[in-house]
Design a protein around this motif. Structure first.
Motif, PDB file in Angstrom:
ATOM      1  N   ASP A  85      -1.313   6.445   1.336  1.00 33.90           N
ATOM      2  CA  ASP A  85      -1.830   7.814   1.384  1.00 33.90           C
ATOM      3  C   ASP A  85      -1.289   8.513   2.633  1.00 33.90           C
ATOM      4  O   ASP A  85      -1.655   8.165   3.754  1.00 33.90           O
ATOM      5  CB  ASP A  85      -3.356   7.803   1.401  1.00 33.90           C
ATOM      6  N   LEU A  86      -0.414   9.501   2.436  1.00 34.95           N
ATOM      7  CA  LEU A  86       0.183  10.243   3.547  1.00 34.95           C
ATOM      8  C   LEU A  86      -0.364  11.665   3.636  1.00 34.95           C
ATOM      9  O   LEU A  86       0.241  12.532   4.271  1.00 34.95           O
ATOM     10  CB  LEU A  86       1.710  10.293   3.382  1.00 34.95           C
ATOM     11  N   SER A  87      -1.513  11.904   3.043  1.00 31.63           N
ATOM     12  CA  SER A  87      -2.049  13.265   2.981  1.00 31.63           C
ATOM     13  C   SER A  87      -2.478  13.805   4.343  1.00 31.63           C
ATOM     14  O   SER A  87      -2.602  15.023   4.524  1.00 31.63           O
ATOM     15  CB  SER A  87      -3.231  13.324   2.006  1.00 31.63           C
ATOM     16  N   SER A  88      -2.690  12.918   5.319  1.00 29.87           N
ATOM     17  CA  SER A  88      -3.111  13.379   6.651  1.00 29.87           C
ATOM     18  C   SER A  88      -1.945  13.968   7.451  1.00 29.87           C
ATOM     19  O   SER A  88      -2.160  14.727   8.406  1.00 29.87           O
ATOM     20  CB  SER A  88      -3.708  12.211   7.446  1.00 29.87           C
TER      21      SER A  88
ATOM     22  N   CYS B  84      13.485   5.606   4.094  1.00 25.83           N
ATOM     23  CA  CYS B  84      12.187   5.477   3.420  1.00 25.83           C
ATOM     24  C   CYS B  84      12.249   5.988   1.986  1.00 25.83           C
ATOM     25  O   CYS B  84      11.643   5.401   1.082  1.00 25.83           O
ATOM     26  CB  CYS B  84      11.120   6.241   4.196  1.00 25.83           C
ATOM     27  N   ALA B  85      12.982   7.063   1.765  1.00 24.37           N
ATOM     28  CA  ALA B  85      13.058   7.650   0.431  1.00 24.37           C
ATOM     29  C   ALA B  85      13.831   6.776  -0.543  1.00 24.37           C
ATOM     30  O   ALA B  85      13.513   6.725  -1.742  1.00 24.37           O
ATOM     31  CB  ALA B  85      13.697   9.040   0.508  1.00 24.37           C
ATOM     32  N   ARG B  86      14.833   6.051  -0.052  1.00 26.86           N
ATOM     33  CA  ARG B  86      15.770   5.384  -0.953  1.00 26.86           C
ATOM     34  C   ARG B  86      15.677   3.855  -0.966  1.00 26.86           C
ATOM     35  O   ARG B  86      16.149   3.229  -1.918  1.00 26.86           O
ATOM     36  CB  ARG B  86      17.212   5.792  -0.582  1.00 26.86           C
ATOM     37  N   ARG B  87      15.103   3.255   0.063  1.00 26.86           N
ATOM     38  CA  ARG B  87      15.209   1.799   0.173  1.00 26.86           C
ATOM     39  C   ARG B  87      13.887   1.051   0.127  1.00 26.86           C
ATOM     40  O   ARG B  87      13.896  -0.186   0.042  1.00 26.86           O
ATOM     41  CB  ARG B  87      15.954   1.433   1.467  1.00 26.86           C
ATOM     42  N   ILE B  88      12.760   1.726   0.226  1.00 27.29           N
ATOM     43  CA  ILE B  88      11.484   1.014   0.175  1.00 27.29           C
ATOM     44  C   ILE B  88      11.059   0.863  -1.283  1.00 27.29           C
ATOM     45  O   ILE B  88      10.908   1.860  -1.991  1.00 27.29           O
ATOM     46  CB  ILE B  88      10.386   1.778   0.952  1.00 27.29           C
ATOM     47  N   PRO B  89      10.879  -0.368  -1.753  1.00 28.44           N
ATOM     48  CA  PRO B  89      10.453  -0.573  -3.147  1.00 28.44           C
ATOM     49  C   PRO B  89       9.095   0.065  -3.410  1.00 28.44           C
ATOM     50  O   PRO B  89       8.240   0.105  -2.526  1.00 28.44           O
ATOM     51  CB  PRO B  89      10.380  -2.105  -3.278  1.00 28.44           C
ATOM     52  N   GLU B  90       8.900   0.538  -4.621  1.00 31.85           N
ATOM     53  CA  GLU B  90       7.659   1.226  -4.961  1.00 31.85           C
ATOM     54  C   GLU B  90       6.453   0.313  -4.818  1.00 31.85           C
ATOM     55  O   GLU B  90       5.372   0.756  -4.401  1.00 31.85           O
ATOM     56  CB  GLU B  90       7.727   1.781  -6.391  1.00 31.85           C
ATOM     57  N   GLU B  91       6.629  -0.981  -5.091  1.00 31.50           N
ATOM     58  CA  GLU B  91       5.484  -1.886  -4.974  1.00 31.50           C
ATOM     59  C   GLU B  91       5.022  -2.040  -3.518  1.00 31.50           C
ATOM     60  O   GLU B  91       3.879  -2.417  -3.261  1.00 31.50           O
ATOM     61  CB  GLU B  91       5.821  -3.273  -5.546  1.00 31.50           C
ATOM     62  N   ASP B  92       5.908  -1.711  -2.555  1.00 29.18           N
ATOM     63  CA  ASP B  92       5.551  -1.820  -1.146  1.00 29.18           C
ATOM     64  C   ASP B  92       4.729  -0.628  -0.655  1.00 29.18           C
ATOM     65  O   ASP B  92       4.216  -0.646   0.475  1.00 29.18           O
ATOM     66  CB  ASP B  92       6.800  -1.951  -0.277  1.00 29.18           C
ATOM     67  N   VAL B  93       4.629   0.414  -1.467  1.00 31.78           N
ATOM     68  CA  VAL B  93       3.867   1.592  -1.052  1.00 31.78           C
ATOM     69  C   VAL B  93       2.736   1.897  -2.035  1.00 31.78           C
ATOM     70  O   VAL B  93       2.180   3.002  -2.028  1.00 31.78           O
ATOM     71  CB  VAL B  93       4.778   2.826  -0.872  1.00 31.78           C
TER      72      VAL B  93
ATOM     73  N   ARG C 171       6.418  -0.098   7.589  1.00 30.59           N
ATOM     74  CA  ARG C 171       5.377  -0.224   8.606  1.00 30.59           C
ATOM     75  C   ARG C 171       5.053   1.136   9.236  1.00 30.59           C
ATOM     76  O   ARG C 171       3.908   1.394   9.618  1.00 30.59           O
ATOM     77  CB  ARG C 171       5.807  -1.213   9.691  1.00 30.59           C
ATOM     78  N   TRP C 172       6.058   1.984   9.359  1.00 33.90           N
ATOM     79  CA  TRP C 172       5.830   3.337   9.891  1.00 33.90           C
ATOM     80  C   TRP C 172       4.875   4.110   8.983  1.00 33.90           C
ATOM     81  O   TRP C 172       3.893   4.689   9.443  1.00 33.90           O
ATOM     82  CB  TRP C 172       7.174   4.045  10.009  1.00 33.90           C
ATOM     83  N   LEU C 173       5.152   4.079   7.695  1.00 33.82           N
ATOM     84  CA  LEU C 173       4.328   4.829   6.744  1.00 33.82           C
ATOM     85  C   LEU C 173       2.915   4.254   6.643  1.00 33.82           C
ATOM     86  O   LEU C 173       1.938   5.011   6.565  1.00 33.82           O
ATOM     87  CB  LEU C 173       4.999   4.834   5.375  1.00 33.82           C
TER      88      LEU C 173
ATOM     89  N   LYS D 156      -2.990   4.107   7.874  1.00 36.23           N
ATOM     90  CA  LYS D 156      -4.134   3.412   8.465  1.00 36.23           C
ATOM     91  C   LYS D 156      -4.862   4.255   9.502  1.00 36.23           C
ATOM     92  O   LYS D 156      -6.096   4.310   9.528  1.00 36.23           O
ATOM     93  CB  LYS D 156      -3.673   2.096   9.091  1.00 36.23           C
ATOM     94  N   TYR D 157      -4.088   4.923  10.369  1.00 36.87           N
ATOM     95  CA  TYR D 157      -4.693   5.660  11.481  1.00 36.87           C
ATOM     96  C   TYR D 157      -4.875   7.144  11.175  1.00 36.87           C
ATOM     97  O   TYR D 157      -5.282   7.899  12.047  1.00 36.87           O
ATOM     98  CB  TYR D 157      -3.840   5.475  12.746  1.00 36.87           C
ATOM     99  N   ARG D 158      -4.599   7.557   9.957  1.00 36.41           N
ATOM    100  CA  ARG D 158      -4.728   8.958   9.532  1.00 36.41           C
ATOM    101  C   ARG D 158      -3.953   9.868  10.486  1.00 36.41           C
ATOM    102  O   ARG D 158      -4.454  10.861  11.028  1.00 36.41           O
ATOM    103  CB  ARG D 158      -6.192   9.403   9.445  1.00 36.41           C
ATOM    104  N   VAL D 159      -2.704   9.513  10.682  1.00 38.61           N
ATOM    105  CA  VAL D 159      -1.809  10.233  11.595  1.00 38.61           C
ATOM    106  C   VAL D 159      -1.521  11.632  11.059  1.00 38.61           C
ATOM    107  O   VAL D 159      -1.306  11.826   9.859  1.00 38.61           O
ATOM    108  CB  VAL D 159      -0.498   9.433  11.772  1.00 38.61           C
TER     109      VAL D 159
END
Length: 368
Positions: free
Chosen positions: A308-311, A295-304, A272-274, A279-282
Motif C-alpha cells: 500500500d503506497l497510498s500514503s 521498481c517498475a520493471r524488475r520487481i515480481p508482482e508476487e513480491d508486492v 525493501r524501499w517500497l 510499513k511506516y506510512r511514509v
C-alpha cells in the motif's frame, strides 16, 4: 585553499521569489537545532535505521539520544585537539556512526567532509586517489572511518602529510559532561560538500549554517511540509547532497521522522524501499530516476502483493536525468497499490546551491 574551491555564498539569488530572511528560519545554527529539538521533543523518534541483514529490525533514535551521541563524539574530537573550522573527512557507510559523527563534528565547531567508503576491493588504487584528492584539497586534519576501512586508508597516509589522525568511529566516544559548547555563527562553514564529479573533477563547496538552513526552509515550503506529521524514507548515500541535505538534514529541520536504509540494501532488494514506505506510512521519499525504473520493471508482482503506497504524497526524482517513460511506467505499475500519479515530483538541484534549485507544484500532474 586551492583553486577548485567554490562557495555557496557566491550563488545568485533565486528568481522564483525572495530568499528566506534569517529571521524567518527556525534556527541560526545546527547546534541550536539539535539542542532545541532534544529539549522540546526529546522522546520523539527522529530516525528509524533499518538493518541491512534483517528488514524487520531497526534502531530507533530519539532526538535526545541523537543529541547525546553527537555531544559524545564532539567531546572526543575536542579531547583529540580538533578545533573550530578544521576539516574532518567522514568515510562512513549509512548508519548511526555516520549520523553521530556528522553532528558531533558540527557541535565541535569543525567541518565535516563526507566521502564515499570503498565498495569492496575493486579499483582500490582509483578509490585511494580520489580520497587523497579530497583530503588534500579540503586540508583535512583527520579522517573518521570504520575499523575495516582504517587499514585501507593506512596504505595512503604517506600521500596525505597534512593529516594528523585517522579515527575509528565506534571508538570515538567522549564524556558528554566534558563537552565544551563552541560559539557558532550563522555564516560559519558547517559542511564541505564535494560535487558528484559527473561533469568534471569533484569540487568542494563550502556551505554555511545559513546556506543550508535556508535551503531546508525553502524545501519545506516547496513541498507544503507538515511538521511533526510527515514521514520520510531514504536509501540514498549520506555522502551525497540529496541524501545528506535533502533527507537527513531536511527531516531534522522540519521534525519529520526519517526511515533510513543503506544504498546496498536497496540495490540488493529494491522492494525493501517500497515496503518501508508501506510499513511506516511514509509521505515523502526521494530517488534517482533509475530506482523508479527498476521498481517498475524488475520487481515480481508476487513480491508486492498487499503493498500500500497510498500514503506517499511526494516522490522526488532527481540527481540524474528524469525520464517520462520511467515515471509513466512506475505510476502505471503501482497505481494498483495506491500510488497517486500526482505524487511524481521531478526536481533539480546542485551542491553549489546548497541542494534544491527547482521544484514543480505539489499535487500537480507531471508537465513534459
Amino acid at each position: 585553499m586551492t583553486a577548485n574551491r567554490t562557495t555557496g555564498n557566491e550563488m545568485a539569488p533565486s528568481t522564483s521569489g525572495p530568499a528566506p530572511d534569517l529571521s524567518e528560519l527556525k534556527f541560526r545554527t545546527f547546534a541550536e537545532l539539535l539542542e532545541t529539538w532534544a529539549r522540546e521533543h526529546g522522546p520523539d523518534v527522529i530516525l528509524h535505521l533499518l538493518s541491512d541483514s534483517n528488514p524487520n529490525k531497526s534502531l530507533d533514535v530519539t532526538y535526545r539520544d541523537l543529541y547525546d551521541r553527537a555531544r559524545a563524539k564532539a567531546a572526543a574530537l575536542q579531547e583529540r585537539g580538533v578545533r573550530k573550522g578544521e576539516k574532518v573527512v567522514l568515510v562512513l557507510p549509512t548508519g548511526i556512526e555516520f549520523v553521530a559523527c556528522f553532528f558531533g563534528t558540527v557541535l565541535a565547531g569543525a567541518v565535516p567532509v563526507p566521502a564515499y567508503p570503498p565498495f569492496g576491493l575493486g579499483k582500490l588504487d582509483e578509490y585511494l586517489d580520489r580520497l587523497v584528492g579530497i583530503v588534500t584539497d579540503s586540508e583535512a586534519v583527520a579522517v573518521c572511518t570504520t575499523r575495516a576501512v582504517f587499514g585501507v586508508i593506512g596504505q595512503a597516509l604517506a600521500r596525505m602529510p597534512g593529516l594528523r589522525d585517522v579515527y575509528v568511529a565506534s571508538q570515538l566516544v567522549g564524556d558528554v559532561a566534558r563537552f565544551t559548547p563552541v560559539a557558532l555563527e550563522a555564516e560559519d562553514t558547517v559542511l564541505l560538500q564535494y560535487t558528484s564529479g559527473s561533469t568534471g573533477t569533484q569540487k568542494g563547496v563550502e556551505l554555511s549554517h545559513r546556506n543550508i538552513l535556508s535551503n531546508l526552509h525553502g524545501i519545506g515550503l516547496g513541498v507544503e511540509v507538515r511538521e511533526g506529521v510527515d514521514v520520510g524514507a531514504c536509501w540514498l548515500p549520506l555522502c551525497h547532497d540529496m541524501g545528506l541535505i535533502g533527507c537527513l538534514l531536511w527531516c531534522s529541520y522540519w521534525r519529520v521522522a526519517l526511515v533510513l536504509m543503506s544504498p546496498q540494501a536497496f540495490i540488493g532488494d529494491p522492494k525493501r524501499w517500497l515496503w518501508g514506505i508501506h510499513k511506516y506510512r511514509v509521505t515523502l521519499s526521494p530517488a534517482p530516476n533509475f530506482a523508479y525504473d527498476i521498481c517498475a520493471r524488475r520487481i515480481p508482482e508476487e513480491d508486492v502483493a498487499g503493498l500500500d503506497l497510498s500514503s506517499w504524497r511526494v516522490a522526488f526524482n532527481g540527481a540524474e536525468p528524469v525520464s517520462f517513460i520511467s515515471l509513466d511506467a512506475f505510476s502505471a505499475r503501482f497505481g494498483a497499490h495506491g500510488f497517486k500519479r500526482t505524487a511524481l515530483f521531478p526536481v533539480y538541484g546542485l551542491a553549489e546551491d546548497s541542494l534544491a534549485a527547482a521544484f514543480p507544484v505539489p499535487g500537480a500532474d507531471v508537465v513534459i
